[in-house]
Write an enzyme that holds these catalytic residues in place. Structure first.
Site, PDB file in Angstrom:
ATOM      1  N   LYS A  33      70.829-108.801  76.250  1.00 10.75           N
ATOM      2  CA  LYS A  33      72.019-107.962  76.395  1.00 10.75           C
ATOM      3  C   LYS A  33      71.683-106.697  77.163  1.00 10.75           C
ATOM      4  O   LYS A  33      70.653-106.060  76.929  1.00 10.75           O
ATOM      5  CB  LYS A  33      72.608-107.607  75.026  1.00 10.75           C
ATOM      6  CG  LYS A  33      73.978-106.936  75.135  1.00 10.75           C
ATOM      7  CD  LYS A  33      74.738-106.972  73.822  1.00 10.75           C
ATOM      8  CE  LYS A  33      74.232-105.939  72.828  1.00 10.75           C
ATOM      9  NZ  LYS A  33      75.024-105.958  71.586  1.00 10.75           N
ATOM     10  N   LYS A  80      73.146-102.911  78.470  1.00 12.67           N
ATOM     11  CA  LYS A  80      74.133-101.840  78.318  1.00 12.67           C
ATOM     12  C   LYS A  80      74.659-101.437  79.698  1.00 12.67           C
ATOM     13  O   LYS A  80      73.887-101.258  80.643  1.00 12.67           O
ATOM     14  CB  LYS A  80      73.499-100.624  77.642  1.00 12.67           C
ATOM     15  CG  LYS A  80      72.993-100.889  76.227  1.00 12.67           C
ATOM     16  CD  LYS A  80      74.127-101.016  75.224  1.00 12.67           C
ATOM     17  CE  LYS A  80      73.610-101.174  73.800  1.00 12.67           C
ATOM     18  NZ  LYS A  80      74.682-101.169  72.802  1.00 12.67           N
ATOM     19  N   ASP A 140      77.344-104.949  77.448  1.00 12.90           N
ATOM     20  CA  ASP A 140      77.885-104.132  76.362  1.00 12.90           C
ATOM     21  C   ASP A 140      78.245-102.758  76.907  1.00 12.90           C
ATOM     22  O   ASP A 140      77.384-102.009  77.368  1.00 12.90           O
ATOM     23  CB  ASP A 140      76.845-103.994  75.247  1.00 12.90           C
ATOM     24  CG  ASP A 140      77.376-103.251  74.034  1.00 12.90           C
ATOM     25  OD1 ASP A 140      78.541-102.809  74.053  1.00 12.90           O
ATOM     26  OD2 ASP A 140      76.622-103.101  73.047  1.00 12.90           O
ATOM     27  N   ASN A 198      80.103-100.421  75.072  1.00 13.13           N
ATOM     28  CA  ASN A 198      80.268 -99.439  73.999  1.00 13.13           C
ATOM     29  C   ASN A 198      81.518 -98.576  74.159  1.00 13.13           C
ATOM     30  O   ASN A 198      81.461 -97.345  74.140  1.00 13.13           O
ATOM     31  CB  ASN A 198      79.036 -98.554  73.865  1.00 13.13           C
ATOM     32  CG  ASN A 198      77.866 -99.277  73.207  1.00 13.13           C
ATOM     33  OD1 ASN A 198      76.834 -99.487  73.840  1.00 13.13           O
ATOM     34  ND2 ASN A 198      78.014 -99.673  71.953  1.00 13.13           N
ATOM     35  N   GLU A 219      81.014-106.827  75.865  1.00 16.39           N
ATOM     36  CA  GLU A 219      81.161-106.348  74.492  1.00 16.39           C
ATOM     37  C   GLU A 219      81.791-104.961  74.472  1.00 16.39           C
ATOM     38  O   GLU A 219      81.454-104.101  75.294  1.00 16.39           O
ATOM     39  CB  GLU A 219      79.785-106.304  73.843  1.00 16.39           C
ATOM     40  CG  GLU A 219      79.768-105.897  72.389  1.00 16.39           C
ATOM     41  CD  GLU A 219      78.375-106.006  71.793  1.00 16.39           C
ATOM     42  OE1 GLU A 219      78.071-105.233  70.868  1.00 16.39           O
ATOM     43  OE2 GLU A 219      77.594-106.871  72.257  1.00 16.39           O
ATOM     44  N   GLU A 246      81.875-104.511  66.009  1.00 19.96           N
ATOM     45  CA  GLU A 246      80.940-103.645  65.297  1.00 19.96           C
ATOM     46  C   GLU A 246      81.616-102.391  64.751  1.00 19.96           C
ATOM     47  O   GLU A 246      81.145-101.808  63.777  1.00 19.96           O
ATOM     48  CB  GLU A 246      79.750-103.267  66.174  1.00 19.96           C
ATOM     49  CG  GLU A 246      80.042-102.307  67.312  1.00 19.96           C
ATOM     50  CD  GLU A 246      78.791-101.945  68.091  1.00 19.96           C
ATOM     51  OE1 GLU A 246      78.233-100.856  67.851  1.00 19.96           O
ATOM     52  OE2 GLU A 246      78.363-102.751  68.942  1.00 19.96           O
ATOM     53  N   ASP A 304      79.938-106.874  61.056  1.00 16.00           N
ATOM     54  CA  ASP A 304      78.922-105.861  60.767  1.00 16.00           C
ATOM     55  C   ASP A 304      78.802-105.748  59.251  1.00 16.00           C
ATOM     56  O   ASP A 304      79.807-105.598  58.551  1.00 16.00           O
ATOM     57  CB  ASP A 304      79.323-104.513  61.373  1.00 16.00           C
ATOM     58  CG  ASP A 304      78.252-103.448  61.206  1.00 16.00           C
ATOM     59  OD1 ASP A 304      77.630-103.068  62.195  1.00 16.00           O
ATOM     60  OD2 ASP A 304      78.038-102.983  60.059  1.00 16.00           O
ATOM     61  N   HIS A 351      76.806-108.152  64.878  1.00 10.69           N
ATOM     62  CA  HIS A 351      76.192-106.918  65.355  1.00 10.69           C
ATOM     63  C   HIS A 351      75.062-106.538  64.412  1.00 10.69           C
ATOM     64  O   HIS A 351      75.198-106.645  63.194  1.00 10.69           O
ATOM     65  CB  HIS A 351      77.234-105.793  65.376  1.00 10.69           C
ATOM     66  CG  HIS A 351      76.663-104.433  65.608  1.00 10.69           C
ATOM     67  ND1 HIS A 351      76.643-103.445  64.630  1.00 10.69           N
ATOM     68  CD2 HIS A 351      76.066-103.893  66.689  1.00 10.69           C
ATOM     69  CE1 HIS A 351      76.084-102.361  65.123  1.00 10.69           C
ATOM     70  NE2 HIS A 351      75.720-102.599  66.363  1.00 10.69           N
ATOM     71  N   GLY A 359      72.567-103.747  65.522  1.00  4.08           N
ATOM     72  CA  GLY A 359      71.803-102.659  66.114  1.00  4.08           C
ATOM     73  C   GLY A 359      71.899-101.386  65.301  1.00  4.08           C
ATOM     74  O   GLY A 359      72.755-100.545  65.556  1.00  4.08           O
TER      75      GLY A 359
END
Length: 423
Positions: free
Chosen positions: A202, A204, A232, A234, A258, A287, A310, A337, A339
């Site tokens: 994955k 970012k 991802d 965010n 994501e 998440e 999550d 999720h 992380g």
């Protein structure tokens, strides 16, 4: 819990932390239940205040009394006549609910002498359903439908459990491509991951389009055309911006994007999902999804292709069970999720249970893995050949090492005292 800067755009300066709950009993077995919820530093004290406010529903209760009517106990926590006003079932009070319930589940599993996943797998459908609050989701999943799913899951359950014990649950790595990593570090981490057997990576994205193109090209060249790449953002973009941005990254063949936009924007996710489907790119989110009701709407609106539960955002195992069952009904793969502090340790139990008793499938399914902070846990995850091996120790794997909990406790812990004494 303190960690160096590993960041996403929505959270550029995290101090990885947790609100940590310990439930002690007067039983002669001396067992304790440990629970937590993941936070990013400031705000943890708010969650701790909420935990203390919820404690009146736990103190002086009998464990057997709780688990014999777990649905009722869950509703008691989430429907406190006054605390409900600062929720309901969302925000700091729901994070606190997760921490408390995680501790209860840990204690129950220890009392039964089983890891949490095995406790769930060994329950009959009726007992599992008694742990779930179906309020507000019966228009998407009735208790009768959930019972049928669990009954169908009994077929082949023994063989799937044996498969998990032998091979584990497939994982993907987020550790190679955080924002801010220089190219040489990206290359080194990808090389090491490939040598370790990782096939799913994955990246970012979302800060700068040209930099994203460059980084995605670098990663894709490193891992080759046959490995899986995910993106991802965010929560970085507006809806239209997300569609345009990800379209320009489509050449790198990402499996999913994501959290492309606000986690609360169900219709926005649906629009992004519809626009990217012709490119073969799915939408993943969850998440920061508040509760089962938001997941219900995401599923009903066809707003996601991959559902990310999550273990500390939703109301512990209880609420996660309802989401796993809805995902099964809607035929959406669950890719948890993980992380954060302890999230890998906890969520492995849920996804292993899901495969054995609910989904029965590994197609397009994987669980996130990040390689930090496991050293603080008494029963850390075991990864072998890029897969989670089912935990064997009794409990929910939530218990921290005493030394870590003592040193990192805020503000009196040794680590914090040193930090706070600096000018």
């Amino acid at each position: 819990m303190v960690r160096g800067r590993i960041t996403g755009l929505a959270h550029p300066d995290p101090d990885y932390s947790a609100a940590y709950v310990v439930i002690e009993t007067d039983a002669c077995d001396g067992l304790k239940g440990y629970g937590l919820t993941f936070t990013l530093g400031k705000g943890t004290e708010v969650v701790v205040c909420a935990v203390n406010a919820l404690s009146i529903h736990v103190v002086n209760k009998d464990l057997e009394e709780i688990v014999s009517d777990f649905r009722g106990f869950y509703r008691q926590l989430t429907s406190d006549g006054q605390l409900r006003w600062i929720g309901p079932e969302k925000g700091a009070v729901h994070l606190a609910t997760a921490a408390v319930l995680n501790a209860v589940w840990d204690l129950w599993a220890k009392q039964e002498g089983k890891p949490l996943w095995k406790l769930l797998v060994d329950m009959d459908p009726k007992q599992l359903l008694s742990c779930i609050d179906f309020r507000y989701i019966t228009d998407a999943l009735t208790e009768e439908e959930a019972h049928e799913i669990l009954q169908n899951g009994l077929l082949g359950k023994k063989e799937r459990e044996e498969q998990m014990l032998k091979h584990g649950y497939p994982a993907y790595t987020t550790s190679c491509a955080w924002l801010g990593y220089p190219d040489q570090q990206l290359k080194q981490l990808c090389t090491e991951a490939l040598k370790g057997g990782w096939t799913r990576f994955k990246v970012k994205v979302g800060d700068d389009l040209q930099d994203d193109i460059r980084r995605c090209r670098l990663i894709r060249e490193m891992i080759g055309p046959d490995k899986t790449l995910m993106l991802d953002a965010n929560q970085r973009w507006e809806v239209k911006e997300a569609i345009e941005w990800v379209t320009k990254l489509a050449e790198f063949k990402p499996l999913w994007i994501e959290e492309p936009t606000s986690p609360d924007d169900i219709l926005g996710h649906a629009a992004i999902s519809k626009a990217l489907a012709p490119l073969g790119i799915g939408v993943a989110t969850g998440e920061q999804c508040h509760n089962r009701v938001i997941f219900k709407q995401l599923l009903q609106a066809k707003a996601l292709s991959y559902l990310q539960i999550d273990s500390c955002r939703l109301g512990s195992v209880n609420e996660n069970l309802s989401v796993l069952l809805m995902a099964k009904k809607f035929q959406i793969p669950v890719c948890p999720h993980a992380g954060g502090v302890g999230l890998c340790e906890l969520v492995q139990h849920l996804i292993i249970f899901d495969y054995i008793s609910v989904s029965g499938s590994l197609e397009n399914r994987m669980c996130e893995y990040v390689d930090h902070l496991h050293e603080h846990f008494k029963y850390p995850v075991i990864i072998k050949k890029a897969s989670y091996l089912p935990p064997q120790d009794a409990g929910y794997s939530t218990e921290m090492k005493e030394d870590s909990a003592r040193k990192y406790q805020f503000p009196q812990g040794e680590i914090w005292q040193k930090l706070l004494s600096k000018p």
